[in-house]
Write an enzyme that holds these catalytic residues in place. Structure first.
Site, PDB file in Angstrom:
ATOM      1  N   TRP A  51     -16.885  75.718  44.120  1.00  0.00           N
ATOM      2  CA  TRP A  51     -17.687  74.852  44.987  1.00  0.00           C
ATOM      3  C   TRP A  51     -17.614  73.433  44.442  1.00  0.00           C
ATOM      4  CZ3 TRP A  51     -21.659  71.389  44.943  1.00  0.00           C
ATOM      5  CH2 TRP A  51     -22.304  71.135  46.164  1.00  0.00           C
ATOM      6  N   ALA A  92     -20.218  92.217  59.685  1.00  0.00           N
ATOM      7  CA  ALA A  92     -20.006  93.462  58.942  1.00  0.00           C
ATOM      8  C   ALA A  92     -21.222  94.368  58.950  1.00  0.00           C
ATOM      9  CB  ALA A  92     -19.601  93.151  57.506  1.00  0.00           C
ATOM     10  N   LYS A 116     -18.729  84.141  49.699  1.00  0.00           N
ATOM     11  CA  LYS A 116     -17.437  84.853  49.730  1.00  0.00           C
ATOM     12  C   LYS A 116     -16.332  83.958  50.273  1.00  0.00           C
ATOM     13  CE  LYS A 116     -18.207  88.418  52.170  1.00  0.00           C
ATOM     14  NZ  LYS A 116     -19.668  88.289  52.283  1.00  0.00           N
ATOM     15  N   PHE A 172     -20.480  90.515  54.204  1.00  0.00           N
ATOM     16  CA  PHE A 172     -21.643  90.987  53.451  1.00  0.00           C
ATOM     17  C   PHE A 172     -21.215  91.697  52.161  1.00  0.00           C
ATOM     18  CE2 PHE A 172     -23.481  90.733  57.872  1.00  0.00           C
ATOM     19  CZ  PHE A 172     -24.193  89.580  57.635  1.00  0.00           C
ATOM     20  N   LYS A 186     -27.982  80.731  59.128  1.00  0.00           N
ATOM     21  CA  LYS A 186     -27.041  80.842  58.023  1.00  0.00           C
ATOM     22  C   LYS A 186     -26.078  79.665  57.964  1.00  0.00           C
ATOM     23  CE  LYS A 186     -24.001  84.359  55.962  1.00  0.00           C
ATOM     24  NZ  LYS A 186     -22.634  83.917  56.259  1.00  0.00           N
ATOM     25  N   ARG A 224     -12.325  85.358  58.681  1.00  0.00           N
ATOM     26  CA  ARG A 224     -12.917  85.510  60.014  1.00  0.00           C
ATOM     27  C   ARG A 224     -13.330  84.138  60.555  1.00  0.00           C
ATOM     28  NH1 ARG A 224     -17.782  89.108  58.969  1.00  0.00           N
ATOM     29  NH2 ARG A 224     -17.599  87.989  56.993  1.00  0.00           N
ATOM     30  N   PHE A 250     -23.715  78.071  41.067  1.00  0.00           N
ATOM     31  CA  PHE A 250     -24.505  77.079  41.801  1.00  0.00           C
ATOM     32  C   PHE A 250     -24.988  76.040  40.804  1.00  0.00           C
ATOM     33  CE2 PHE A 250     -25.966  79.223  45.949  1.00  0.00           C
ATOM     34  CZ  PHE A 250     -24.828  80.004  46.010  1.00  0.00           C
ATOM     35  N   THR A 278     -16.252  80.713  50.231  1.00  0.00           N
ATOM     36  CA  THR A 278     -16.013  79.670  49.232  1.00  0.00           C
ATOM     37  C   THR A 278     -15.098  80.201  48.123  1.00  0.00           C
ATOM     38  OG1 THR A 278     -18.226  78.826  49.712  1.00  0.00           O
ATOM     39  CG2 THR A 278     -17.175  78.045  47.679  1.00  0.00           C
TER      40      THR A 278
END
Lengths: 559, 559
Positions: B413, B277, B75, B305, B109, B98, B385, B77
Site C-alpha cells: 500500500w 464470494a 486482497k 472474502f 465498502k 474481479r 496499515f 492491494t
C-alpha cells in the site's frame, strides 16, 4: 437500382459495408484527436471540452413524420439518406440522432439505426448497449430510488410520505409486469413497504435532463432540482434535500459525452440520448445538436414519432431551452402509413390501394398545417418502399404539387444518398430562404392554456378535459410556482387523439389529461393523456426469439 | 518510505500516477494490436479469438484472506503489489481480478481496485460502469425475467407455475427494498401478479455463467440450461424452453471479452467478471485467468472474502471446471482483522492491542489449515496499515515462524511492488516446489455429504442441518439428476459459522442450510445458509453522499 434487386436484411447490408476507423471520421469532421475517446475501432465518445471553441451556427434540418404505423416510417433512414445526399452534393453535413432503447430492439419495433443503404454503423453495437449511456441513466435513476428507500428505512428524517413518492424506478426493457409493483415487503429488515412502479429508461427524467443540460454544472444543478415526492406536510422533496446530486452526476459523467459514429457513406453522426417522443420529449441531446452545429454547416436531426409529438416538443422544449430554431423541416410520409390512415387493416397494407392512400392524405395534411403554424414551410419526403406502386407514389406527389407543398420521393433505403438528391434540393431551397419561426405558446401562459393550444393547433382537436386528479395537480403546480414551464405531452403516437385506433385526421375530439407530473430538472410538466403507458410490454412473439449468434460471434435476427 | 508520509486518498494517488496508453501495455504483454479494442485511452477489451494460439501454462497464485472486517483486508492491494513485485524481480507476471460492483461503491465498502501505491488504473472508470459488463449482465438477466412474465401474460403455453418461478430480477445496486416485491399488479393489461425479488447483479447466475464459460458456444449452451422455475406439474422450465438463449448470448457478446488495464507500476491486469464470494462463487472469469495464463508465466489472482468462501469455491468450482490447479496460495492477514477476531469492538480497532492480535490468530490458523488440507503450503502476507505498531506486526510474524508458516510483511500500500519483495520471494519458492493439490470432495458424493465436508474441513464446524424446505429440494435435485455438481455455499463472510457475530475460530457449531437452488447453467448448487441475503442494503450514511464532481469533471469522494 441494382442494389435493391437482391434483398438483404439491414444487418446484412450493415455487415458488408466498408466501415472506416472512427478516428478518420473524427478527423474529417474537424474533431481534434485529443477530444476523441475510442470505444472499439468504430465508435467514440467526444470530450466536448477539448473541441476548439467555435460558434454554433450550423443550420438545423428537423426530420419529422406523419402519424406512424407500429413499424415506424423511416425517419432515421431519411435523416441518414438526406445527410448523405447533402454530403454528396458538397455540403458539410452532420447527423444528430437519438440512441436506440433495448426495449423495442428486444420487443417489436427493432433498432433505430436507419435501414437499407441509409444506416449508421456499427449497427449491432449501436442497437445493443451502445457506449453504455442508457445503462448509466438506468443506474443513476435507480441509485436515487435506492437512496429514497434507504432514507425511509434509516429513520426518514425528511418525513417523506411513502404514499407520495413520485420518483419511479426504471429499466431499459419492455416489461409490463413492472408497471405496478410493491416494494419493501418481507418485514422490518427489508425496507418500508410502499407502492412503486418501473418506467422504461427512455421515460426517465434523468434521460430528459441529460438531453437538455448544457454542461456538467448545469447537469448537476438540474439533477438537484428533481422533485422525488412530497413530505407528510405536502412539501416537495428534491434530490438536493437527499444530497445525492454529486453522486448522480458522477454516475453520468461519461454518458454525458456525445457518441460519434458514421453512416454507410461515411457522413459523421452524433448519436446521443434517446427519450421516446410519446412519453418523453423525443429529441437527441442538445449537447449533440450543438456540437454538430459547431462542426458542420448543416445538421440533420430527427424528433420521434409524428410532428404532433416529437416536432412539437422539439419546437417548444428543445429549441426553446437551447435558444435556437429549426431552419427547415422534413415530414416523412409512407404509402403504407397513409393507407393505414385511409382505413386499410394492417394485414392488407402490402396490397396496392390508391383509394386508401388518397383517403389517408388528410393525416399528412394536418402535419403540414402544424409545421406551417410554426412559421416554417415543410418539405415532404416520401420514403419509398419496394412494395409501393408508382400509382400510389404518384397520388401523394401530385397531391403535394396541387397543394403547393414541396415534395420528393426519397429512395434512400435502396440507393443511399443518391436516392435523396431531389429531397436535398428542396431542403437547400428552404435553408436559403427566410422563415418566421415562432412557438405556438408562451411559457408564461396558464398551463391549461398551453395544453389547449397544443390540442387545438397541433392535434386539430376541440377541447381538453382534466381529470379531478389533474385539476388538483394544476393547483399544486401553481401554488409551488412551477407554472412557467413548457408542457411535455404523453400521448399515443398512432392518433392525433388520445385513442390509438382513431387514425387519419379526426376532428372535434377532446383530449383527457389524467395526470400532470412536474419535472423540475428537465424543466417541463409531463401531461399524461388517455391510457398512455410509460413502460411498454412485449408482443406475443418478441424479436428476441429470432436473435442468435454463432461461434464466431456473428449475430443474426437483429432488426 | 517518503511516499506514505504524505497521506493521499487512493483516488488522489491514482490521479497523480503516470498512466500509460493501454496499447503499450497490451504490446508489452504480447497481445497483438488486432485483438485490442480500445475503450478510451486506458482501457481495452481483448478479443481472445485473435490472440496467437498458445498453451495455457502460466502458474497460478491465488490470493485469499482471513475472515475480513467490513472494510476488507486488502486482497486486491496485495494481489497488485505482489504482481508488481514479481515484475520488478524480472518475472513475466499478469493479474486477473474481479470487476467492482456499484453496490458497494455507492454503499459502504467502496471500490475494488486496490489501494495506495498498489492500485489498478484508471481507478474511477473501473469502479464506475467499467466497460459495461455488469450492465450487460443486468440487462440479460432482466430480459429473461421480462420474457418469463410476457410468457405468463401471453397465454402461458409452457404452463409455468407463477408461484414456482425461481428466476429473480437483478440490479447492480444495494437496495434492500427490492428484496421482496410483487409484480404484475394493476389489472389484466399489466401482466400476471406474482411474488418476485431482486438480487444484486453479482449474484446472478448469468454472472457465474459468464465467469465459467470457455467460449461463445459454451456460453450459449449454459444459458440454455438455466432453470427458471417449474410448471404446474413440477417439471423444470429452462431458458431453452423459452427459446431466448440466442438473444441472451447476443446481449452478452461484448461483456464476454476480458478487460485489460494496468497497475500504477504498469503490470498488465485483466479484470473480468465479479461474482461476490459470500452469495456467489467469488472468482474472476475463467476466460481472464486462462488468457493471462497463455500470456504470462505467473498469474496472480484473487478469490473473494476469506479462504472459507472464495478460495474454497476457487478450488472446488473454478479450478475444477477449468481443469487447472493453483500453484501457490497467499493468505492476506491484517492486524485490524485479527484484533477484531480477538474480540475488539469496531470503534477500538485503531488502538494498539497486542493481546487481541494474539487472541485473533486462531482465525488465521484455521485458514492456513484449510489451504493445507487442499495439499498446498500457504504463504501469509501481512498487509501493513499505517496504524499498525511494530509489536502487533511482530506478534503475527513470530507466530508464523514458530508454526513453520512462510510469512512476510507486505507494505505494498505504501511502497508498491518494492514493498512486496519478501512476499514475492516466498511465493517463488512455493511455485518452484511441488504441491499435492486435491479437492476435498468428489462431485459424485451425495450433495449433503459435499456440504458436510465443507462445513467440517473448511469451516471447522461439527454438523449441518437442513431445513424441511432444503430437504425437499435435495430430494427434487436427486430426482432430476442434478446431484453431480459442486455446491456453492452462500454464507456470511464475517464468521466460519452462519452467524456474522461469531468471529475468531468457533468450534462445535452447526450450519443451517435453508434453501438449495440448482444453477444448471453455472453448474453448481447454491446452498443458502443462515440469514445470508442476495441483495445488500445501504448503510445510514452511504458513500454516495460524499461523491462530487466539479465543472472540469474531477471526481472526489470515490473510495
Amino acid at each position: 437500382m441494382t442494389k435493391i434487386t437482391k434483398l438483404l436484411t439491414d444487418l446484412e447490408i450493415a455487415s458488408k459495408a466498408d466501415i472506416r476507423p472512427v478516428k478518420e471520421i473524427a478527423e474529417a469532421a474537424g474533431i481534434p484527436e485529443e477530444a476523441v475517446e475510442l470505444y472499439g475501432k468504430y465508435k467514440a465518445k467526444i470530450d466536448v471540452t477539448k473541441l476548439p471553441k467555435k460558434t454554433c451556427n450550423g443550420k438545423v434540418v428537423l426530420v419529422t413524420a406523419i402519424s406512424p404505423t407500429p413499424a415506424g416510417e423511416g425517419k432515421s433512414t431519411v435523416t441518414v439518406g438526406l445527410a448523405d445526399a447533402l454530403s454528396q452534393i458538397g455540403e458539410k453535413a452532420m447527423i444528430a440522432l437519438r440512441e436506440p432503447s433495448l426495449g423495442p430492439v428486444m420487443g417489436m419495433k427493432g433498432g433505430a439505426t436507419g435501414g437499407g443503404y441509409s444506416q449508421v454503423l456499427p449497427m449491432e453495437e449501436i442497437n445493443l448497449h451502445f457506449n453504455g449511456d442508457l445503462h448509466a441513466i438506468t443506474t443513476a435513476n435507480n441509485a436515487l430510488s435506492a437512496m429514497i428507500d434507504n432514507h425511509l428505512h434509516q429513520g426518514n428524517s425528511l418525513q417523506i410520505d411513502p404514499r407520495r413518492i413520485t420518483w419511479k424506478r426504471v429499466l431499459d426493457m419492455n416489461d409490463r409486469a413492472l408497471r405496478n409493483v410493491t416494494v419493501g415487503l418481507g418485514g422490518p429488515a427489508h425496507g418500508v413497504p410502499r407502492e412503486d412502479g418501473f418506467d422504461i429508461t427512455v421515460a426517465s427524467e434523468i434521460m430528459a435532463i441529460l438531453c437538455l443540460a448544457t454542461d456538467l454544472v448545469d447537469l448537476k444543478e438540474r439533477l438537484a432540482r428533481i422533485v422525488i415526492g412530497y413530505t407528510y406536510g405536502k412539501e416537495a422533496v428534491t434530490v438536493r434535500d437527499l444530497g445525492v446530486e454529486g453522486a448522480l452526476t458522477v454516475l453520468l459523467k461519461e454518458a454525458f459525452k456525445p457518441n460519434l459514429v458514421q453512416t454507410i457513406e461515411g457522413t459523421p453522426a452524433l448519436i446521443h440520448g434517446g427519450p421516446f417522443a410519446n412519453i418523453a420529449h423525443g429529441c437527441n441531446s442538445l449537447m449533440a445538436t450543438n456540437t454538430a452545429r459547431s462542426l458542420a454547416d448543416i445538421v440533420v436531426t430527427e424528433a420521434g414519432f409524428g410532428a404532433d409529438l416529437g416536432a412539437e416538443k422539439f419546437m417548444h422544449i428543445k429549441a426553446r431551452q437551447g435558444s435556437f430554431s429549426p431552419d427547415a423541416v422534413v415530414i416523412v410520409a409512407t404509402v403504407r402509413a397513409l393507407k393505414m390512415h385511409g382505413g386499410v387493416p394492417k394485414q392488407q397494407l402490402q396490397e396496392e390501394n390508391v383509394e386508401a392512400v388518397r383517403a389517408g392524405i388528410p393525416n399528412l395534411e394536418k402535419h403540414i398545417d402544424t409545421i406551417r403554424r410554426f412559421g416554417i414551410e415543410p418539405v415532404v419526403a416520401l420514403n419509398r418502399f419496394i412494395s409501393d406502386t408508382s400509382e400510389e407514389v404518384e397520388e401523394i406527389i401530385s397531391w403535394c404539387k396541387a397543394n403547393n407543398v414541396a415534395a420528393a420521393v426519397a429512395d434512400v433505403w435502396g440507393k443511399g444518398g443518391e436516392g435523396g438528391f431531389e429531397l436535398a434540393g428542396h431542403v437547400m431551397k428552404q435553408l436559403n430562404s427566410l422563415n418566421n419561426f415562432a412557438p405556438l405558446y408562451d411559457v408564461k401562459d396558464k398551463t391549461a392554456d398551453k395544453v389547449r393550444t397544443i390540442v387545438r393547433e397541433v392535434y386539430g382537436g376541440e377541447d381538453v378535459q382534466f381529470t379531478d386528479k389533474a385539476l388538483k395537480q394544476l393547483i399544486e403546480i401553481e401554488r409551488n410556482g412551477w407554472g412557467e414551464m413548457p408542457v411535455c405531452m404523453a400521448k399515443t403516437q398512432y392518433s392525433f387523439t388520445d385513442e390509438p385506433k382513431l387514425t387519419g385526421r379526426p376532428e372535434g375530439f377532446t383530449i383527457t389529461i389524467r395526470e400532470i407530473i412536474p419535472k423540475l430538472g428537465a424543466g417541463f410538466l409531463v401531461c399524461l393523456t388517455g391510457d398512455i403507458m410509460t413502460m411498454p410490454g412485449l408482443p406475443k412473439q418478441p424479436a428476441a426469439l429470432n436473435m442468435d449468434i454463432d461461434a464466431e460471434g456473428n449475430i443474426t435476427g437483429l432488426m
